[in-house]
Design an enzyme around this catalytic site. Structure first.
Site, PDB file in Angstrom:
ATOM      1  CG  HIS A 120     140.163 115.063 -17.442  1.00 14.53           C
ATOM      2  ND1 HIS A 120     141.230 114.843 -16.119  1.00 14.53           N
ATOM      3  CD2 HIS A 120     140.564 115.961 -18.233  1.00 14.53           C
ATOM      4  CE1 HIS A 120     142.082 115.555 -16.501  1.00 14.53           C
ATOM      5  NE2 HIS A 120     141.705 116.091 -17.717  1.00 14.53           N
TER       6      HIS A 120
ATOM      7  CG  HIS B 144     142.900 115.129 -22.229  1.00 13.47           C
ATOM      8  ND1 HIS B 144     144.180 114.880 -21.937  1.00 13.47           N
ATOM      9  CD2 HIS B 144     142.440 115.954 -21.347  1.00 13.47           C
ATOM     10  CE1 HIS B 144     144.641 115.803 -20.603  1.00 13.47           C
ATOM     11  NE2 HIS B 144     143.482 116.320 -20.463  1.00 13.47           N
ATOM     12  CD  GLU B 145     139.373 118.053 -21.787  1.00 17.01           C
ATOM     13  OE1 GLU B 145     139.044 117.917 -20.539  1.00 17.01           O
ATOM     14  OE2 GLU B 145     140.288 118.757 -22.318  1.00 17.01           O
TER      15      GLU B 145
ATOM     16  CG  ASN C  49     133.489 122.315 -17.144  1.00 15.15           C
ATOM     17  OD1 ASN C  49     134.276 123.045 -16.163  1.00 15.15           O
ATOM     18  ND2 ASN C  49     133.621 122.834 -18.381  1.00 15.15           N
TER      19      ASN C  49
ATOM     20  CD  GLU D 204     144.920 117.775 -16.634  1.00 10.72           C
ATOM     21  OE1 GLU D 204     144.664 117.224 -17.915  1.00 10.72           O
ATOM     22  OE2 GLU D 204     143.898 118.496 -16.393  1.00 10.72           O
TER      23      GLU D 204
HETATM   24 ZN   LIG Z   1     143.010 117.561 -18.625  1.00  9.47          ZN
END
Ligand SMILES: [Zn+2]
Ligand SMILES: *[C@@H]1O[C@H](CO)[C@@H](O)[C@H](O)[C@H]1NC(C)=O
Ligand SMILES: *[C@@H]1O[C@H](CO)[C@@H](O)[C@H](O)[C@H]1NC(C)=O
Ligand SMILES: *[C@@H]1O[C@H](CO)[C@@H](O)[C@H](O)[C@H]1NC(C)=O
Ligand SMILES: *[C@@H]1O[C@H](CO)[C@@H](O)[C@H](O)[C@H]1NC(C)=O
Ligand SMILES: *[C@@H]1O[C@H](CO)[C@@H](O)[C@H](O)[C@H]1NC(C)=O
Ligand SMILES: *[C@@H]1O[C@H](CO)[C@@H](O)[C@H](O)[C@H]1NC(C)=O
Ligand SMILES: *[C@@H]1O[C@H](CO)[C@@H](O)[C@H](O)[C@H]1NC(C)=O
Ligand SMILES: *[C@@H]1O[C@H](CO)[C@@H](O)[C@H](O)[C@H]1NC(C)=O
Length: 908
Positions: A377, A373-374, A341, A396
Site C-alpha cells: 500500500h 499487504h500493508e 498509514n 486493496e
Molecule cells: Zn489493504
C-alpha cells in the site's frame, strides 16, 4: 441502501444477457494466450456497456477550493498511567482533546462558501486570510451539516478569487473515542497485578484509525482521497509519564512533538499515536513499536527481520524507492488487522508480534502476508490513490495480489503462490456467485455516504480485485505486467487514478487491456464454461448459485472447441489447468466420470491445483444444480489416498457447507462416519508426529492440522483421546508440551470433548497469559465447548471489554456461531445487543451466523431483522444473507435425500 442492491440486481439481469458473448471471447483470449495459439483469432468483443455518468453527487465536496497543506495542532491531555498511592491524590484521567488547524487553500473557482468535513466535534473561531494580500476575510457563519454528508460549511461575506491563495483557521474540541474509530482510546496491562484491585499496571494510549472517513472526527479537513495535501502535525502531550509515578506535580509540563511535513497524501492516511511504547534498536528508518514488555521479550524481532526484505523486494519490483521512515506499531486495540498509514503502519498486536516456540507457523505466515499487504500500500494507495472509494479495489486488490509475490520471494517456504487459489480465488468465487454481488468498480454515485463507503471493504474488493489482476498478469506475462505497473506508478506518483489509467499503462503490448478488463471490473459475476466432449461444443454463461436463467450462448463448436482443451490424456480432457482463469468449468457426465476415475487411480495425473479445483467446481456446480450432488460427493472419494494440503483444503471448505446445512439433522451421523473413513489415512500419515507433539520437517504443511481437525471433529476416537490427554497433561503438570502449530486445534478439540474443568482452565490461562498468540488460540478454543451454558456465559463476556477486548468481540461471537451448539445463542445475542455489536465491524458476524440459515423460519427472522433493525453499512451484507438463505432452503429441500442416501451407501 437496499436501493443500491436492487439496482445492481436489475442491471445484472440485463447485463447477463448483453455480455455473455463478451465474457466468452474473453475466456477464449485467456486460454489462447496461455497456450500461445496465436493463430486462433478471437472474435472482437462488442464494446462494454458504458458506465452511466454520475450526476454531480450531493455528498461530494465541490472542487472550487483545493487544500495544499495543513498545519495541525492537537493537544492530548490524557495520562498514560494513573498511579494510586497512599497519601497522594491521583489526577483525574481526561478523555478530551482539542486543537486547531490551518489549511492553505488554492481557489480554482470563485466561491463564497468553503465546504469541508467535520464530525463529532465543536468547531469554532473560523478565520480566513488572503495569503497574497495578507488581509483577513470576514466569515459570516459556519454550519455543521447534521446529515450523512458530514459537511462543515464556511460562509464568507466576500468571494474567494480564482488563483488566490488563502488560509482557513479553525479551532476544535472533541472527545477521544471508545469505539476504535478516529482518535481512540486503548488500554492494556503492563506486568501482572500484585493484587486483584491493583490498578497500577493499567496503561492508556491513544491512536488513530481513519480509513475511510474518520479523519474528519479528529480535525476538520477535506476528507476525500483525491484531496491530497501535505500535513504538518504537532502533538502536545504529557511530557514524562514517569514524572507522574514520582508524584511530581510537574504533570502540567507539556511536550511538543513536531513532525516533518508529510508527502502530499489523502487524509485517510493521516495517523498518530501517543503511548509509552518502545522499539528495539534496529535500522534507523525501520522501527517496530510495541508494548515495552513485548519488545523486551523479543516479540518484534520477526517483524523487524522480514520488513526490510519485503521493502527491498518492492523497491526493486516497482523501481521506485521508499524514501521516508517506516514505523510499524503493534496495538492492543485496532479495528482492522492492519492499516497502511503512510510511514506509520498500525497492526493488531496479534498480527505483528511473533514469539518463537509459542506462535505457530501459520501465524508467522499470516504476519509476513499482512506486512507485505500493508507495505504494498505504501505504493498502491499511498503514493498512487484511487480517485474515489468506488474503485477501492485499485488499492486493496493490488495490495493483496502483491503480497503473494512479495512473500513468495522473501519467504518461499510458505508457498504462498499455491495458496492464492484457495484464499483469493475461492473467496471471490463464493462472494461473486450471488446476484447481490457488486461489480468491482461501482458507479461513483452509488458510493457516497460513509456507510456506502464502508460497504466497499468486502471480499469482492479484496479477493476478486486480486484475482482479476492475477489473470491480467497471466495473460500479459508477468514481466510485461510489471513493466506496466512501473509506468503506472511513475506516471501517477502522488496523484489519483481510476482503472482506465491502469489499463492505459498496461497497454504497451499488443493486447487491448481496456476491452479485456472492462467485463471483469464493471460487471458482477463470472462465467461457467461447459465443455461437451461428445459433441465438441462449448458453452458459457454467468455462474450463479440460484441458476434460473435459461440463456446459453454458444461460442464454439466442432473443430474450434478443441482449442479450449489444455490437457488431454487418453480419454479425458481438463480445462483451466493450474486455475489461472476466473471461471468455472463444467463437462459432460462421461468426461467428469473419467476425470474422477483418473484422479482416484492415478492422482498424479491431474495437476495439484486442479485436484483441488475439480472438487470446488463439482461442489459449486452442484449447488447451482448444473451437476448432480452425487457427482460432487464422488469427487471426494480420492481423498482417502491424498496427503497434499490443497485438495483437502478445498474439500474441507466445500464440505463445510454440508456441515452447516446438515449438522442439525439425521444426515450428520452417516456423513461424519464417511469423513472419518476418508481422513483416517491422512491422520495416520502424521500420527507419529502428532502423538509426540511434533511436526513434520516441512513445517508449512497445514495438512497435519487439518488432519487432526477433521479426524477429531468427525469423531475418530484415537484423535479425540489424543487431544484430551495432551490437554490433561498440561492441566495436571502445568507445563505445556503441545507444539505451537497444534495448539489451536488441540485446545479446541479438547474443549469440545471436555466440560467445565477444561473450560475454566483455558479461561484462566486466557486471562493470565501475556502472550498474544496463546491468547488467540485460547480465545478461539473457548468457543468450542458443546456446553450451552458455558457458551452463553462466554457470549455475555463479550459485553465486558475487561474480559474480551472490543476488537475481539466479533471474532468470539463468530466462533460461537460456527459451533452448532452456539449458533442459535449467537443469533439471539446479536439481536439483543445490536447497538453494541453493530459498532464493531459486524459484517463478518452477520455472514457467519446467517450462513447456517436454511429453514423458512430462519428466513423470516432474517427478513424481520433486515426491516426492523438499524443496519447502516451492513445492509448489503444482510441483503446478501437473505439471498443466500433462500438458496440454502431450496438446496436442502432438493438434496437432502440424495445426500443422506449417498453417505449411507458409502458407509455400508
Ligand atoms: Zn489493504
Ligand atoms: C507545512 O510545512 C511546509 C514546510 O515547512 C510549509 O511550506 C507549509 O506552509 C506548512 N503548511 C502550513 C499550513 O503551515
Ligand atoms: C501518609 O501520611 C501519614 C500522615 O500524614 C504518614 O504517617 C504516613 O507515613 C504516610 N504514608 C506514606 C506511604 O507516605
Ligand atoms: C478530580 O475531580 C474531582 C471532582 O471533579 C475534583 O474534586 C478533584 O479535585 C479532581 N482532582 C484533581 C487531582 O484534579
Ligand atoms: C493553535 O494551537 C497551538 C497549540 O496549542 C497554540 O500554540 C496556537 O497559539 C494555536 N493557534 C491559534 C491561532 O490559536
Ligand atoms: C502447472 O503448475 C505446475 C506446477 O507449478 C507446473 O509444473 C506446470 O507446468 C503448470 N502447467 C501449466 C500448463 O501451466
Ligand atoms: C458416483 O459414483 C457411483 C459409484 O461409483 C456411481 O455409481 C455413480 O454413477 C456416480 N455418480 C455420478 C453422478 O457420477
Ligand atoms: C494410494 O496411492 C499410492 C501411490 O500413488 C498407491 O501406491 C496406492 O495403491 C494407493 N492406495 C489406494 C488405496 O488407492
Ligand atoms: C432465484 O431467482 C429467481 C429469479 O431471479 C427468484 O424468483 C427466486 O426467488 C430465486 N430463488 C432463490 C432460492 O433465491
Amino acid at each position: 441502501m437496499s436501493k443500491n442492491s436492487l439496482m445492481s440486481k436489475t442491471l445484472a439481469a440485463v447485463f447477463a444477457i448483453l455480455t455473455l458473448s463478451v465474457i466468452g471471447s474473453l475466456v477464449t483470449m485467456v486460454i489462447v494466450y496461455n497456450i500461445q495459439l496465436q493463430k486462433l483469432k478471437p472474435t472482437p468483443p462488442p464494446t462494454a456497456p458504458v458506465t452511466t455518468l454520475a450526476p454531480p453527487p450531493e455528498m461530494r465536496l465541490r472542487e472550487d477550493v483545493l487544500p495544499r497543506s495543513y498545519q495541525v495542532f492537537i493537544h492530548i491531555p490524557l495520562y498514560t498511567r494513573i498511579i494510586e498511592e497512599v497519601n497522594v491524590t491521583s489526577p483525574n484521567q481526561t478523555f478530551l482533546f482539542d486543537g486547531n488547524v490551518t489549511v492553505h487553500l488554492e481557489c480554482v473557482q470563485k466561491t463564497k462558501t468553503i465546504f469541508l468535513h467535520s464530525r463529532n466535534q465543536n468547531v469554532f473561531k473560523p478565520m480566513v486570510h488572503d495569503l497574497n494580500s495578507n488581509k483577513q476575510l470576514e466569515v459570516r457563519n459556519h454550519i455543521l451539516h447534521d446529515d450523512q454528508s458530514e459537511f462543515l460549511e464556511i460562509i464568507l461575506n466576500d468571494a474567494l478569487e480564482v488563483g488566490g491563495n488563502y488560509s482557513l483557521f479553525l479551532a476544535f474540541k472533541g472527545e477521544i473515542s471508545d469505539s476504535l474509530h478516529g482518535l481512540f482510546l486503548s488500554s492494556y496491562q503492563e506486568g501482572t497485578p500484585a493484587h486483584e484491585e491493583d490498578t497500577n499496571v493499567y496503561r492508556y494510549m491513544v491512536a488513530t484509525n481513519m480509513q475511510p472517513t474518520d479523519t474528519r472526527k479528529v480535525f476538520p479537513c477535506f476528507d476525500e482521497p483525491a484531496m491530497k495535501a501535505r500535513f504538518n502535525l504537532t502533538i502536545i502531550h504529557r511530557r514524562d509519564t514517569t514524572a507522574l509515578s514520582n508524584q511530581d506535580v510537574a504533570d502540567d509540563e507539556w511536550q511538543y512533538t513536531r513532525f516533518q511535513p508529510t508527502e502530499v497524501m489523502s487524509p485517510y492516511l493521516f495517523a498518530f499515536t501517543v503511548s509509552e511504547f518502545k522499539h528495539m534498536l534496529s535500522i534507523a528508518f525501520l522501527q517496530t513499536y510495541a508494548r515495552p514488555e513485548a519488545v523486551d521479550a523479543g516479540h518484534t524481532a520477526y517483524a523487524d527481520s522480514i520488513t526490510g526484505n519485503i521493502l527491498h523486494f518492492y523497491q526493486n519490483y516497482f523501481d521506485i524507492r521508499y524514501t521516508q521512515k517506516l514505523d510499524q506499531i503493534a496495538m492492543p486495540d485496532l479495528a482492522p488487522l492492519g492499516m497502511e498509514n503512510w510511514g506509520l503502519v498500525t497492526y493488531q498486536e496479534w498480527a505483528l508480534l511473533y514469539e518463537e516456540g509459542v506462535s505457530s507457523h501459520l501465524h508467522k505466515e499470516m504476519i509476513a502476508s499482512l506486512i507485505a499487504h500493508e507495505l504494498a500500500h505504501q505504493w498502491f494507495g499511498n503514493m498512487v490513490t484511487m480517485k474515489w472509494w468506488n474503485e477501492l479495489w485499485l488499492n486493496e486488490g493490488f495490495a493483496n495480489y502483491m503480497s503473494y509475490l512479495a512473500v513468495d520471494k522473501v519467504a518461499p517456504a510458505f508457498k504462498m503462490s499455491d495458496k492464492f487459489i484457495a484464499n483469493e480465488l475461492h473467496s471471490a468465487f463464493e462472494a461473486d456467485a450471488l446476484t447481490s454481488s457488486h461489480p468491482l468498480t461501482l458507479p461513483a454515485a452509488e458510493v457516497q455516504t460513509p456507510d456506502e463507503i464502508m460497504e466497499m471493504f468486502d471480499r469482492i474488493t479484496y479477493s476478486k480485485g486480486a484475482v482479476v489482476l492475477k489473470m491480467l498478469a497471466d495473460v500479459l506475462g508477468e514481466s510485461v505486467f510489471q513493466k506496466g505497473i512501473k509506468i503506472y506508478l511513475e506516471r501517477f506518483r502522488l496523484k489519483n487514478t481510476d482503472q482506465y489509467d491502469l489499463w492505459d499503462s498496461e497497454s504497451g503490448g499488443f493486447v487491448d487491456v481496456k476491452t479485456l478488463m472492462d467485463t471483469w471490473t464493471n460487471q458482477i459475476g463470472y462465467p461457467v464454461i461447459t465443455i461437451n466432449t461428445n459433441s465438441g461444443e462449448v458453452y458459457q454463461k454467468q455462474f450463479l448459485l440460484n441458476d434460473t436463467s435459461e440463456s446459453k450462448v454458444k461460442s464454439g463448436s466442432g473443430q474450434s472447441a478443441l482449442e479450449w482443451i489444455l490437457f488431454e490424456k487418453g480419454e479425458w480432457i481438463l480445462a483451466n489447468v493450474n486455475c489461472t482463469g476466473y471461471y468455472r468449468v463444467n463437462y459432460d457426465l462421461t468426461n467428469w466420470q473419467r476425470l474422477l476415475n483418473e484422479i482416484e487411480t492415478n492422482p498424479g495425473g491431474i495437476p495439484l491445483l486442479n485436484r483441488g479445483q475439480l472438487i470446488d467446481d463439482a461442489f459449486n456446480l452442484a449447488r447451482a444444480q448444473l451437476v448432480s450432488v452425487s457427482l460432487a460427493l464422488n469427487s471426494t472419494r480420492f481423498l482417502s489416498n491424498e496427503t497434499e494440503y490443497i485438495p483437502w483444503q478445498f474439500a474441507e471448505k466445500n464440505l463445510d457447507y454440508f456441515v452447516l446445512m446438515f449438522d442439525r439433522s439425521e444426515v450428520y451421523g452417516p456423513m461424519q462416519k464417511y469423513l472419518q473413513n476418508q481422513v483416517t489415512a491422512l491422520y495416520n500419515y502424521y500420527k507419529n508426529y502428532t502423538d509426540n507433539s511434533t511436526v513434520p520437517p516441512d513445517p508449512t504443511s497445514h495438512s497435519q492440522i487439518l488432519a487432526v481437525k477433521l479426524a477429531c471433529s468427525n469423531g475418530l476416537h484415537e484423535c479425540v483421546n489424543m487431544a484430551k490427554s495432551m490437554f490433561k497433561l498440561w492441566m495436571t503438570n502445568n507445563t505445556n508440551r503441545i507444539h505451537p502449530n497444534l495448539r489451536s486445534v488441540i485446545y479446541c478439540q479438547a474443549l469440545a470433548a471436555g466440560g467445565l474443568e477444561e473450560w475454566e482452565f483455558a479461561w484462566d490461562r486466557f486471562q493470565n497469559t501475556s502472550d498474544i498468540s496463546e491468547k488467540d488460540h485460547l480465545r478461539e478454543a473457548l468457543a468450542c465447548t458443546k456446553k450451552i451454558w458455558l457458551l452463553n456465559r462466554y457470549l455475555d463476556y463479550t459485553l465486558n471489554p475487561d474480559k474480551i477486548r472490543l476488537m475481539d468481540v466479533s471474532s468470539v461471537i463468530t466462533s460461537i456461531a460456527y459451533n452448532e451448539a452456539g449458533h442459535a445463542l449467537a443469533w439471539n445475542f446479536i439481536r439483543a445487543n445490536w447497538n453494541y455489536i453493530s459498532k464493531l465491524y459486524a459484517g463478518e458476524v452477520i455472514t457467519e451466523i446467517t450462513q447456517r440459515f436454511s429453514t423458512p423460519f430462519e428466513l423470516q427472522e432474517l427478513e424481520r431483522f433486515s426491516t426492523t433493525y438499524d443496519l447502516g453499512y451492513l445492509s448489503r451484507v444482510v441483503q446478501r444473507a437473505i439471498e443466500q438463505t433462500k438458496v440454502n432452503i431450496q438446496w436442502v429441500k432438493e438434496n437432502r435425500e440424495t445426500v443422506l442416501n449417498w453417505f449411507l451407501a458409502e458407509i455400508s
